[in-house]
Scaffold this motif. Structure first.
Motif, short mmCIF file in Angstrom:
data_model
loop_
_atom_site.label_atom_id
_atom_site.label_comp_id
_atom_site.label_asym_id
_atom_site.label_seq_id
_atom_site.Cartn_x
_atom_site.Cartn_y
_atom_site.Cartn_z
N MET A 148 0.87 -1.23 0.28
CA MET A 148 0.01 0.00 0.07
C MET A 148 0.99 1.22 0.02
N LYS A 149 0.76 1.97 -1.35
CA LYS A 149 1.54 3.26 -1.32
C LYS A 149 1.13 4.44 -0.39
N ILE A 150 2.12 5.27 0.31
CA ILE A 150 1.33 6.15 1.25
C ILE A 150 1.95 7.50 0.75
N GLY A 151 1.08 8.56 0.43
CA GLY A 151 1.54 9.85 -0.17
C GLY A 151 1.28 11.06 1.03
N PHE A 152 2.22 12.01 0.79
CA PHE A 152 1.73 13.06 1.52
C PHE A 152 1.96 14.46 0.73
N ILE A 153 0.87 15.09 0.61
CA ILE A 153 0.77 16.36 0.02
C ILE A 153 1.36 17.40 0.71
N GLY A 154 2.51 17.76 0.47
CA GLY A 154 3.42 18.73 1.57
C GLY A 154 3.85 18.09 2.41
N CYS A 155 5.52 18.20 2.36
CA CYS A 155 6.37 17.55 3.16
C CYS A 155 7.27 18.54 3.94
N GLY A 156 6.79 19.33 5.12
CA GLY A 156 7.60 20.11 5.79
C GLY A 156 7.87 19.30 7.11
N ASN A 157 7.95 20.07 7.96
CA ASN A 157 8.03 19.70 9.37
C ASN A 157 7.31 18.27 9.97
N MET A 158 6.06 18.53 9.91
CA MET A 158 5.12 17.28 10.34
C MET A 158 5.37 16.08 9.39
N ALA A 159 5.37 16.53 8.19
CA ALA A 159 5.14 14.94 7.29
C ALA A 159 6.38 14.47 7.53
N LYS A 171 10.96 2.99 1.60
CA LYS A 171 11.08 4.39 1.21
C LYS A 171 10.40 4.42 -0.32
N GLU A 172 10.53 3.60 -1.09
CA GLU A 172 10.17 3.39 -2.57
C GLU A 172 8.34 3.38 -2.38
N GLU A 173 7.97 3.25 -1.34
CA GLU A 173 6.40 2.85 -1.34
C GLU A 173 5.91 4.49 -0.66
N ILE A 174 6.69 5.67 -0.52
CA ILE A 174 6.18 6.80 -0.23
C ILE A 174 6.44 7.68 -1.42
N ILE A 175 5.50 8.48 -1.47
CA ILE A 175 5.51 9.85 -2.55
C ILE A 175 5.10 11.00 -1.89
N VAL A 176 6.06 11.84 -1.94
CA VAL A 176 5.43 13.41 -1.27
C VAL A 176 5.44 14.39 -2.27
N VAL A 181 -1.89 11.62 -5.56
CA VAL A 181 -3.31 10.67 -5.56
C VAL A 181 -3.23 9.63 -6.57
N THR A 182 -2.78 9.54 -7.43
CA THR A 182 -2.77 8.46 -8.67
C THR A 182 -2.04 7.48 -8.06
N GLN A 183 -0.76 7.79 -7.26
CA GLN A 183 0.01 6.67 -7.07
C GLN A 183 -0.28 6.11 -5.68
N ALA A 184 -0.84 6.98 -4.73
CA ALA A 184 -0.95 6.48 -3.24
C ALA A 184 -2.43 6.05 -2.88
N THR A 197 -10.91 8.08 -5.27
CA THR A 197 -11.76 6.94 -5.53
C THR A 197 -12.24 6.42 -4.13
N GLU A 198 -13.13 5.41 -4.26
CA GLU A 198 -13.41 4.73 -2.91
C GLU A 198 -12.23 3.94 -2.27
N LYS A 199 -11.19 3.66 -2.94
CA LYS A 199 -10.08 2.97 -2.48
C LYS A 199 -9.22 3.81 -1.63
N HIS A 200 -9.20 5.12 -1.92
CA HIS A 200 -8.28 6.11 -1.19
C HIS A 200 -8.87 6.44 0.23
N ILE A 201 -7.74 6.62 1.00
CA ILE A 201 -8.09 7.11 2.35
C ILE A 201 -7.36 8.55 2.45
N LEU A 202 -8.21 9.42 2.81
CA LEU A 202 -7.58 10.87 2.91
C LEU A 202 -7.59 11.11 4.23
N VAL A 203 -6.22 11.68 4.77
CA VAL A 203 -6.01 11.66 5.97
C VAL A 203 -5.51 13.37 6.15
N GLY A 204 -6.62 14.15 7.00
CA GLY A 204 -6.35 15.42 7.17
C GLY A 204 -5.53 15.64 8.47
#
Ligand SMILES: NC(=O)c1ccc[n+]([C@@H]2O[C@H](COP(=O)([O-])OP(=O)(O)OC[C@H]3O[C@@H](n4cnc5c(N)ncnc54)[C@H](OP(=O)(O)O)[C@@H]3O)[C@@H](O)[C@H]2O)c1
Length: 264
Positions: free
Chosen positions: A1-12, A27-32, A59-62, A86-93
């Motif tokens: 399961m690939k994990i994505g971060f939109i924004g990669c500052g201090n917290m990410a 690390k290959e399974e993370i995209i930021v 979003v297309t990769q993670a 899509t229904e397979k995404h989990i959006l985390v705020g």
């Protein structure tokens, strides 16, 4: 399961540091994504993960997509990516005040949504994070979220109505604890201790005290009483702290932070 971060500052970066250290994914399974080339370079060099300046690529990769930009950019970013969810995404705020309903409504589609509130001690693997999910998130997916959050500290699911209170106690409070440590160190310097040692002495005393609360399970008042010998120096300090309104100041600060969080 690939994990994505939109924004990669201090917290990410702190969260990704924990995820990689605990081997949750490689690390290959993370995209930021970042806004600038400088930000992308920083993420590549510091974390070794795949970077992009295109939020839509995340979003297309993670499948799990963390929104780790500042709260004022949430709407803009969601508008940019929402047609790809899509229904397979989990959006985390992870921003204060951005409720599950706000996230869902802004996406305008039925999406699995999670709200997490980490804190900066996540940078050293000692975070305290709370979270809640909407009812589209399965038990198995919630466990995955728990596994991710536990990679950078402690984690608990709580009802969403308690997230603002939690944010004040754990998201904001590191700032107040740092102020306390700084004030202790200043006093130590005034008493003749070298400044270089004063910070580490004060910080270690705070960390050890917190560890006692967590590990002994004893009430903080009982632990305080154990330090105060009759007619001793500690109880004199306690008297002065009470006189200066320390408890009330802390109470007001956390209440103010929680109230402000509700308005963000
Ligand atoms: N710091 C905390 O204690 C804390 C605690 C809990 C939650 N949070 C939440 O965590 C979130 C991030 O905070 P932070 O302290 O990590 O912020 P930060 O260090 O300022 O990082 C923000 C990141 O977002 C990127 N960015 C900005 N606009 C973007 C866009 N339109 N598209 C893609 N990336 C964009 C920036 O890229 P560049 O580097 O290229 O500019 C940067 O990497 C916030 O919502 C905050 O409320 C923070």
């Amino acid at each position: 399961m690939k994990i994505g971060f939109i924004g990669c500052g201090n917290m990410a970066s702190a969260m990704i540091g924990g995820i990689l250290k605990k081997g949750i994914v490689k690390k290959e399974e993370i995209i930021v994504s970042n806004l600038t080339e400088a930000g992308s370079r920083r993420s590549r060099e510091k974390l070794g993960v795949e970077t992009t300046m295109d939020n839509r690529q995340v979003v297309t990769q993670a499948e799990i997509v963390f929104l780790a930009v500042k709260p004022q950019f949430y709407e803009e970013v969601l508008t940019e990516i929402k047609d790809l969810l899509t229904e397979k995404h989990i959006l985390v705020g992870i921003a204060p005040g951005k409720t599950l309903k706000w996230l869902e409504d802004t996406c305008g589609c039925p999406v699995k949504t999670v709200r997490l509130m980490p804190n900066t001690p996540a940078q050293v693997g000692a975070g305290m994070t709370a979270g809640c999910c909407n009812d589209r998130v399965t038990e198995e997916e919630a466990q995955k979220i728990r596994e991710i959050a536990e990679s950078f500290g402690r984690f608990e699911f709580i009802p969403e109505r308690l997230m603002d209170a939690f944010s004040a106690v754990c998201g904001c409070s590191p700032a107040y604890v740092f102020m306390f440590i700084e004030a202790m160190a200043d006093a130590a310097v005034a008493q003749g201790l070298p400044r270089s040692q004063a910070y580490s002495f004060a910080a270690q005393a705070v960390m050890g005290s917190a560890k006692m609360v967590l590990e002994t399970g004893r009430h903080p008042a009982e632990l305080k009483d154990m330090v105060c010998s009759p007619a001793g120096s500690t109880i004199e300090g306690v008297r002065i702290l009470e006189d200066k309104g320390m408890r009330s100041a802390v109470f007001e600060a956390l209440t103010g932070a929680a109230e402000k969080g509700k308005r963000l």
